[in-house]
Design a protein around this motif. Sequence first.
Motif, PDB file in Angstrom:
ATOM      1  N   MET A   1     -72.878 104.005  -6.128  1.00 40.05           N
ATOM      2  CA  MET A   1     -71.763 103.579  -6.973  1.00 40.05           C
ATOM      3  C   MET A   1     -71.117 102.330  -6.383  1.00 40.05           C
ATOM      4  N   GLY A   2     -70.480 101.550  -7.230  1.00 41.49           N
ATOM      5  CA  GLY A   2     -69.853 100.316  -6.781  1.00 41.49           C
ATOM      6  C   GLY A   2     -68.623 100.582  -5.939  1.00 41.49           C
ATOM      7  N   VAL A   3     -68.252  99.605  -5.099  1.00 39.21           N
ATOM      8  CA  VAL A   3     -67.066  99.734  -4.264  1.00 39.21           C
ATOM      9  C   VAL A   3     -65.820  99.903  -5.130  1.00 39.21           C
ATOM     10  N   ALA A   4     -65.804  99.229  -6.283  1.00 41.26           N
ATOM     11  CA  ALA A   4     -64.642  99.294  -7.171  1.00 41.26           C
ATOM     12  C   ALA A   4     -64.406 100.714  -7.682  1.00 41.26           C
TER      13      ALA A   4
ATOM     14  N   VAL B   1     -59.259  96.548  -6.166  1.00 46.40           N
ATOM     15  CA  VAL B   1     -58.934  95.199  -6.671  1.00 46.40           C
ATOM     16  C   VAL B   1     -59.796  94.153  -5.976  1.00 46.40           C
ATOM     17  N   ILE B   2     -59.914  94.268  -4.646  1.00 47.81           N
ATOM     18  CA  ILE B   2     -60.715  93.303  -3.877  1.00 47.81           C
ATOM     19  C   ILE B   2     -62.175  93.358  -4.308  1.00 47.81           C
ATOM     20  N   ALA B   3     -62.690  94.570  -4.544  1.00 46.97           N
ATOM     21  CA  ALA B   3     -64.099  94.735  -4.922  1.00 46.97           C
ATOM     22  C   ALA B   3     -64.403  94.104  -6.278  1.00 46.97           C
ATOM     23  N   THR B   4     -63.491  94.278  -7.250  1.00 42.05           N
ATOM     24  CA  THR B   4     -63.725  93.673  -8.569  1.00 42.05           C
ATOM     25  C   THR B   4     -63.737  92.146  -8.468  1.00 42.05           C
ATOM     26  N   TRP B   5     -62.917  91.606  -7.581  1.00 46.22           N
ATOM     27  CA  TRP B   5     -62.907  90.148  -7.380  1.00 46.22           C
ATOM     28  C   TRP B   5     -64.147  89.696  -6.615  1.00 46.22           C
ATOM     29  N   TRP B   6     -64.499  90.419  -5.549  1.00 48.98           N
ATOM     30  CA  TRP B   6     -65.611  90.026  -4.673  1.00 48.98           C
ATOM     31  C   TRP B   6     -66.942  90.049  -5.418  1.00 48.98           C
ATOM     32  N   TYR B   7     -67.123  91.084  -6.237  1.00 49.43           N
ATOM     33  CA  TYR B   7     -68.388  91.221  -6.969  1.00 49.43           C
ATOM     34  C   TYR B   7     -68.312  90.672  -8.399  1.00 49.43           C
ATOM     35  N   SER B   8     -67.198  90.002  -8.716  1.00 52.95           N
ATOM     36  CA  SER B   8     -66.996  89.365 -10.039  1.00 52.95           C
ATOM     37  C   SER B   8     -67.224  90.356 -11.182  1.00 52.95           C
ATOM     38  N   GLU B   9     -66.580  91.521 -11.089  1.00 52.37           N
ATOM     39  CA  GLU B   9     -66.728  92.561 -12.108  1.00 52.37           C
ATOM     40  C   GLU B   9     -65.537  92.530 -13.070  1.00 52.37           C
ATOM     41  N   MET B  10     -65.838  92.616 -14.346  1.00 56.23           N
ATOM     42  CA  MET B  10     -64.805  92.687 -15.381  1.00 56.23           C
ATOM     43  C   MET B  10     -64.666  94.130 -15.843  1.00 56.23           C
ATOM     44  N   LYS B  11     -63.453  94.673 -15.774  1.00 54.27           N
ATOM     45  CA  LYS B  11     -63.216  96.068 -16.117  1.00 54.27           C
ATOM     46  C   LYS B  11     -62.247  96.178 -17.293  1.00 54.27           C
ATOM     47  N   ALA B  12     -62.467  97.223 -18.114  1.00 48.63           N
ATOM     48  CA  ALA B  12     -61.616  97.454 -19.284  1.00 48.63           C
ATOM     49  C   ALA B  12     -60.251  97.998 -18.861  1.00 48.63           C
TER      50      ALA B  12
END
Length: 346
Positions: free
Chosen positions: A115-118, A286-297
């Motif tokens: 699973m992703g860090v986020a 928050v850091i993980a979504t930025w680091w891996y450039s993930e867009m979340k709903a």
Amino acid sequence: METTRKESLFFSYFKITAVVALYWTVSITLVFVNKTLLGGSSMGDKDAPLFVTWFQCIVTTAACLFFAYTTKLFPSIINFPEVGNIEIPKAKKILPLTCVFVGMISMNNLSLKYMGVAFYFVGRSLTTIFNVIFTYMILGQKTSMSAILCCGVIIGGFWLGVDQENLAGSLSPLGIIFGLLSGAFVSLNAIYTKMVLPTVDSSIWMLCYYNNFMAIFLFLPLIAITGEIPAVLSIINEGSLKYWGLMTVGGLFGFAMGYVAGLQIQVTSPLTHNVSGTAKACAQTVIATWWYSEMKALLWWASNWVVLGGSLAYTYVKQREMRAVHSTAKPQQSDLSQKNEEELKC
């Protein structure tokens, strides 16, 4: 006098802030380093998550031996218990905990792999629920209705997060399974640690040494059974300096987590430590979504806030209940002391 008190308060707050920042830095870095090692990108198809965990146990054991030796050289600077000799009677008593410990760190790393860090925070958020279940099953301690309602909020946030991951097409069934098992083992580890600590005179570092030393041998058959040996041989032959460096850093940060977690509890309180850990997990997301450039709903983010709110509420309720128990116990102790004094006078 007033100036001295203000300076003392300033340094006290500065110390607390520095320790909390150190805890966040070590914990978040450890998660990202392990994700790099376990995500498969570092060594291509050379996939050996249990070998990674085994190697980190070796690093932790070596770190314990190093600091024990350094304490002998500089006793006025470093205070670390004397480790090295494994006492068989103690080892037998600690072995059940070590089995749980092996399960915990294995499931932690496997859940992080799939699973992703986020999503790591939400995916492992049912630890609190397992804690309530196992505390009742093993220790016979019941949980109040207020705490159970908080658990219901956490479960709701977990299911919302799983649903959003599924809608986004990034849900890993294996990640969820390992996340649930990770939560169960984390809870069992806490309970068994409390039960076993008296065996090593309540020394966390001594228990850390025994656990990691025995885990080294317990992991070997698991590595063979899961078919990781070809991947391990490939890593040994082709592993780059960067890869082995990351492996060592991961082990050292894992060792450091035991210190910084204890230090944070020491300079704050168990309640603040729990709040800090929960807030850290949120920041990590928050850091993980930025680091891996993930867009979340929006609902995905809502699941994180629901789990965060439920976890904080649970911590607050349990803290109030503990205070109530202590405040009730004190008058009883006082009455008992007074009764004993009267009996002595007679």
